[in-house]
Write a protein that holds these residues in place. Structure first.
Motif, PDB file in Angstrom:
ATOM      1  N   UNK A 169       0.829  -1.220   0.000  1.00 27.81           N
ATOM      2  CA  UNK A 169       0.000   0.000   0.000  1.00 27.81           C
ATOM      3  C   UNK A 169       0.863   1.270   0.000  1.00 27.81           C
ATOM      4  N   UNK A 170       2.025   1.185  -0.624  1.00 30.07           N
ATOM      5  CA  UNK A 170       2.879   2.374  -0.712  1.00 30.07           C
ATOM      6  C   UNK A 170       3.862   2.528   0.433  1.00 30.07           C
ATOM      7  N   UNK A 171       3.996   1.493   1.258  1.00 27.55           N
ATOM      8  CA  UNK A 171       4.914   1.555   2.411  1.00 27.55           C
ATOM      9  C   UNK A 171       5.931   0.419   2.300  1.00 27.55           C
ATOM     10  N   UNK A 172       7.144   0.687   2.747  1.00 25.59           N
ATOM     11  CA  UNK A 172       8.180  -0.357   2.774  1.00 25.59           C
ATOM     12  C   UNK A 172       7.785  -1.456   3.758  1.00 25.59           C
ATOM     13  N   UNK A 173       8.040  -2.693   3.385  1.00 22.92           N
ATOM     14  CA  UNK A 173       7.823  -3.830   4.291  1.00 22.92           C
ATOM     15  C   UNK A 173       9.169  -4.504   4.529  1.00 22.92           C
ATOM     16  N   UNK A 174       9.476  -4.743   5.798  1.00 20.05           N
ATOM     17  CA  UNK A 174      10.731  -5.403   6.154  1.00 20.05           C
ATOM     18  C   UNK A 174      10.400  -6.620   7.016  1.00 20.05           C
ATOM     19  N   UNK A 175      10.821  -7.781   6.572  1.00 16.93           N
ATOM     20  CA  UNK A 175      10.677  -9.005   7.374  1.00 16.93           C
ATOM     21  C   UNK A 175      12.076  -9.341   7.889  1.00 16.93           C
ATOM     22  N   UNK A 176      12.216  -9.322   9.207  1.00 16.90           N
ATOM     23  CA  UNK A 176      13.546  -9.431   9.814  1.00 16.90           C
ATOM     24  C   UNK A 176      13.997 -10.887   9.928  1.00 16.90           C
ATOM     25  N   UNK A 177      15.313 -11.100   9.952  1.00 19.19           N
ATOM     26  CA  UNK A 177      15.833 -12.468  10.117  1.00 19.19           C
ATOM     27  C   UNK A 177      15.625 -12.968  11.545  1.00 19.19           C
ATOM     28  N   UNK A 178      15.405 -14.254  11.688  1.00 12.92           N
ATOM     29  CA  UNK A 178      15.323 -14.856  13.030  1.00 12.92           C
ATOM     30  C   UNK A 178      16.713 -14.901  13.647  1.00 12.92           C
ATOM     31  N   UNK A 179      16.775 -14.666  14.953  1.00  9.45           N
ATOM     32  CA  UNK A 179      18.079 -14.802  15.624  1.00  9.45           C
ATOM     33  C   UNK A 179      18.401 -16.273  15.879  1.00  9.45           C
TER      34      UNK A 179
END
Ligand code: FE2
Length: 262
Positions: free
Chosen positions: A204-214
């Motif tokens: 929807x026009x916004x950056x999406x960041x899926x973070x790495x698991x520790x």
């Protein structure tokens, strides 16, 4: 202009004492190292769920509480599908609203909006109408980071079908975000975990960041769902104290890997 730095760790999967996770994995050691590392360079640490290895048991949270002591800056928690949100509110003082872990952290130049996307007994996530309405009220001219366990994007393939919010929540969320942006709201990024993969997309026009698991990474190898071990990683977010120039980068937790350039 001074910059504000926070760390985003996710899917720590801490087992109870004497309990095992995947063979060879060392989630507790990894989180200990990540928290120490992030504390040296961040004003606070966001952990977006799956704090517990499997089911949010007392023994898992006892172990999680112990390793959290490795952090020397504030830690903000969101629950994941392997957590017990009510228990997290009680044991870790996670703020709540209508019994869900929805809350805001006001940082210089940025508002961190944390949402509880978990639903008991389900692997996928959801946001109800009340949560979407509340999120809408938090979005404005102060830039926001919107954080929750489940990604709002499809990651592709049958094996990853449940690794996101459900369809109805995605429709509702898209409408809230699009309307907020039209009204002048600023959103740095929507950030999540759950996938055990580092992903970047747009919603929807916004950056999406899926973070790495520790703890460990997920992936398909010749169509077989696998996990991979390695140095723990987390996301680092920074911005100017007036909310300008948002930057996201992946940090690998091993300073011994660095070599002096000159
Ligand atoms: Fe997880």
């Amino acid at each position: 202009m001074p910059r504000v730095v926070i760390a985003h760790i996710t899917d720590t999967h801490i087992p109870g004492a004497g309990e095992a996770t995947h063979a060879d994995a060392a989630p507790t050691h990894n989180l200990h190292r990540a928290l120490q590392h992030a504390s040296r360079r961040s004003a606070g640490i966001l952990i977006t769920g799956d704090c517990a290895a499997k089911a949010g048991t007392d023994t898992e949270y006892t172990a999680f509480a112990e390793v959290l002591q490795s952090a020397s800056v504030p830690v903000w928690l969101a629950p994941g599908n392997h957590d017990d949100p009510a228990k997290m509110q009680r044991l870790f003082n996670v703020p709540s609203r209508e019994s869900r872990c929805d809350y805001v952290v006001e940082l210089p130049g940025t508002r961190l909006v944390v949402l509880d996307s978990t639903r008991a007994g389900r692997e996928d996530g959801a946001l109800d109408v009340s949560q979407l309405k509340w999120l809408d009220a938090q979005l404005g001219t102060t830039p926001a980071i919107v954080a929750m366990h489940h990604p709002c994007i499809a990651l592709g393939g049958k094996a990853f079908e449940t690794i996101r919010l459900d369809d109805a929540s995605i429709v509702g969320l898209r409408e809230v975000i699009a309307t907020a942006l039209q009204g002048g709201a600023r959103i740095h990024a929507m950030v999540s975990g759950h996938a055990h993969m580092t992903c970047f997309a747009e919603f929807a026009g916004v950056k999406v960041i899926v973070a790495p698991s520790s703890a460990y990474e997920f992936g398909l190898v010749d169509g077989v769902f696998c996990y991979q071990l390695g140095e723990p990683q987390y996301m680092e977010y920074s911005w100017g104290s007036d909310g300008s120039d948002f930057l996201a980068r992946v940090v690998t937790v091993d300073d011994s890997l660095w070599r002096t350039m000159y």
